[in-house]
Design a protein around this motif. Structure first.
Motif, short mmCIF file in Angstrom:
data_model
loop_
_atom_site.label_atom_id
_atom_site.label_comp_id
_atom_site.label_asym_id
_atom_site.label_seq_id
_atom_site.Cartn_x
_atom_site.Cartn_y
_atom_site.Cartn_z
N ILE A 40 0.84 -1.21 0.00
CA ILE A 40 0.00 0.00 0.00
C ILE A 40 0.87 1.26 0.00
CG2 ILE A 40 -1.99 -1.10 1.07
CD1 ILE A 40 -1.13 0.14 3.74
N ASP A 41 2.14 1.12 -0.41
CA ASP A 41 3.05 2.27 -0.44
C ASP A 41 3.78 2.38 -1.78
OD1 ASP A 41 4.64 0.04 -0.22
OD2 ASP A 41 5.76 0.74 1.55
N LYS A 42 3.13 1.95 -2.86
CA LYS A 42 3.73 2.02 -4.18
C LYS A 42 3.88 3.48 -4.63
CE LYS A 42 4.34 -2.26 -5.61
NZ LYS A 42 5.60 -2.77 -6.18
N THR A 43 4.98 3.77 -5.31
CA THR A 43 5.26 5.13 -5.79
C THR A 43 5.41 5.13 -7.30
OG1 THR A 43 7.65 4.86 -5.50
CG2 THR A 43 6.40 5.75 -3.63
N GLY A 44 5.34 6.33 -7.88
CA GLY A 44 5.52 6.46 -9.32
C GLY A 44 5.73 7.92 -9.70
N GLU A 45 6.01 8.15 -10.97
CA GLU A 45 6.27 9.50 -11.47
C GLU A 45 4.99 10.11 -12.01
OE1 GLU A 45 10.05 10.88 -13.81
OE2 GLU A 45 8.49 10.44 -15.29
N VAL A 46 4.75 11.39 -11.69
CA VAL A 46 3.58 12.10 -12.19
C VAL A 46 4.01 13.38 -12.89
CG1 VAL A 46 2.14 11.17 -10.35
CG2 VAL A 46 3.19 13.41 -10.07
N LEU A 47 3.18 13.84 -13.82
CA LEU A 47 3.41 15.12 -14.50
C LEU A 47 2.52 16.16 -13.83
CD1 LEU A 47 4.53 16.86 -16.86
CD2 LEU A 47 2.59 16.02 -18.24
N THR A 48 3.13 17.18 -13.23
CA THR A 48 2.37 18.19 -12.50
C THR A 48 1.90 19.30 -13.44
OG1 THR A 48 4.21 19.69 -11.98
CG2 THR A 48 3.93 17.75 -10.56
N PRO A 49 0.89 20.09 -13.03
CA PRO A 49 0.43 21.22 -13.87
C PRO A 49 1.52 22.26 -14.12
CG PRO A 49 -1.20 20.69 -12.19
CD PRO A 49 0.04 19.91 -11.84
#
Length: 355
Positions: A183-192
């Protein structure tokens, strides 16, 4: 005398063929492959199984109505707007999500009245999202993908026979789900702001509940000639918050199905499912993003699904008792809490072998 002997041999041969036919495995003796814990085994019997389940989602619903991406980013408030550099409305919109599950199961019957079971699964989740530029407006910045994979929660349980005769069967289901999924998986996101950052992924991209969950239920099946039918009611009951400070909602699922045996080896089926889940209570303090999936209020739904299925079982030789099955499910009605992705379909393929 010779004629009588030949007649007796022919009669015995005919009787053996009838007995062999009657004892042959039937495809419709198991429910559609999407129904878990549907049947029991004889004392000392084992069964191993594999299921592949693929769920697809696309587009978004506000309650029971479709909502466009531009409407979401201009009208839906961001619950974390008070935080520094956070926009007043949502600025990241989910486009598509697929979940693939590989499930391995083992069943064993220590007695005719009790069948034990264990299920282990591996999940592979992917989601495509669209980011809008800046703090407001409808200028699209770009798309990005998030993904998570690994072992899901593990289920251990039993079935207890309550009633059985030539036509009707009833048993109780009781399982416990153990929190083996991350329940602690991470990943890359594109921010505004056109930055790519590593962060904890929102709740639907996690692999488990993080809690020990009870799953009681009851299953009824019936048969008459070439027709079989059944119904099953199952609950998932959460009893505590997980280590990250939240608790997934309770769930209930009601299935009903009917099958027709084209032959001993092939049956076709159709059925319906009602599924209901509650919203998340609490929250993970590390999941604060301007996207609907980061808001615990946007969880829980009521869905009515229509299903079709096909079962096959080998009759003789090396193929005897080997089973293959498929099921396809589509939603007929959906009503979600808040803003959520829309369910498209569910496909299940399965293999089973008893010995």
């Amino acid at each position: 005398m010779k004629i009588k002997l030949i007649a007796c041999i022919a009669l015995l041969h005919s009787a053996s063929l009838v007995n062999a036919h009657e004892s042959a495995p039937r495809a419709d003796s198991h429910a559609p492959i999407g129904i878990m814990g549907d049947h029991m085994h004889k004392q000392g019997e084992w069964m191993v199984s594999y299921r592949y389940m693929s769920m697809a989602m696309s587009g978004n619903l506000l309650g029971d109505s479709s909502i466009s991406d531009d409407e979401i980013v201009t009208t839906q408030p961001n619950p974390y707007a008070a935080m520094p550099m956070m926009p007043p409305t949502l600025r990241v919109v989910p486009q598509e999500m697929t979940t693939a599950m590989h499930m391995v199961g083992v069943m064993y019957a220590p007695t005719d009245d009790i069948t034990l079971m264990a299920m282990f699964n591996y999940l592979d989740k992917t989601m495509q999202l669209k980011t809008y530029q800046g703090m407001m407006g409808t200028t699209e910045l770009g798309y990005f993908d998030s993904a998570s994979s690994g072992m899901g929660d593990t289920k251990l349980g039993l079935m207890y026979r309550l009633f059985d005769d030539a036509t009707h069967h009833l048993h109780a289901n009781l399982s416990v789900s153990l929190p083996t999924g991350a329940i602690d998986k991470t990943g890359e996101v594109l921010t505004p702001m056109n930055m790519r950052m590593q962060t904890r992924l929102p709740y639907p991209m996690q692999l488990g509940s993080g809690t020990v969950d009870w799953q009681p239920g009851i299953t009824y099946t019936g048969k008459a000639g070439d027709v079989t039918w059944g119904t099953q009611y199952m609950l998932t009951l959460r009893n505590s918050e997980n280590d990250e400070g939240y608790q997934l909602g309770n769930e209930q699922k009601l299935n009903a199905w009917g099958q027709y045996a084209i032959s001993h080896s092939v049956s076709v089926g159709a059925g319906g499912e009602y599924f209901s889940s509650d919203a998340i209570s609490g929250m993970d303090d590390e999941i604060m993003l301007p996207v609907q999936t980061a808001n615990p209020a946007n969880y829980g739904r009521d869905v009515i699904n229509a299903k079709v299925s096909l079962n096959w079982v080998g009759q003789t030789g090396l193929l005897r008792d080997h089973r293959l099955a498929v099921e396809y499910s589509v939603p007929m009605k959906q009503d979600v809490n808040g803003l959520q992705m829309e369910m498209d379909s569910m496909f299940t393929f399965g293999y089973q072998k008893a010995f």
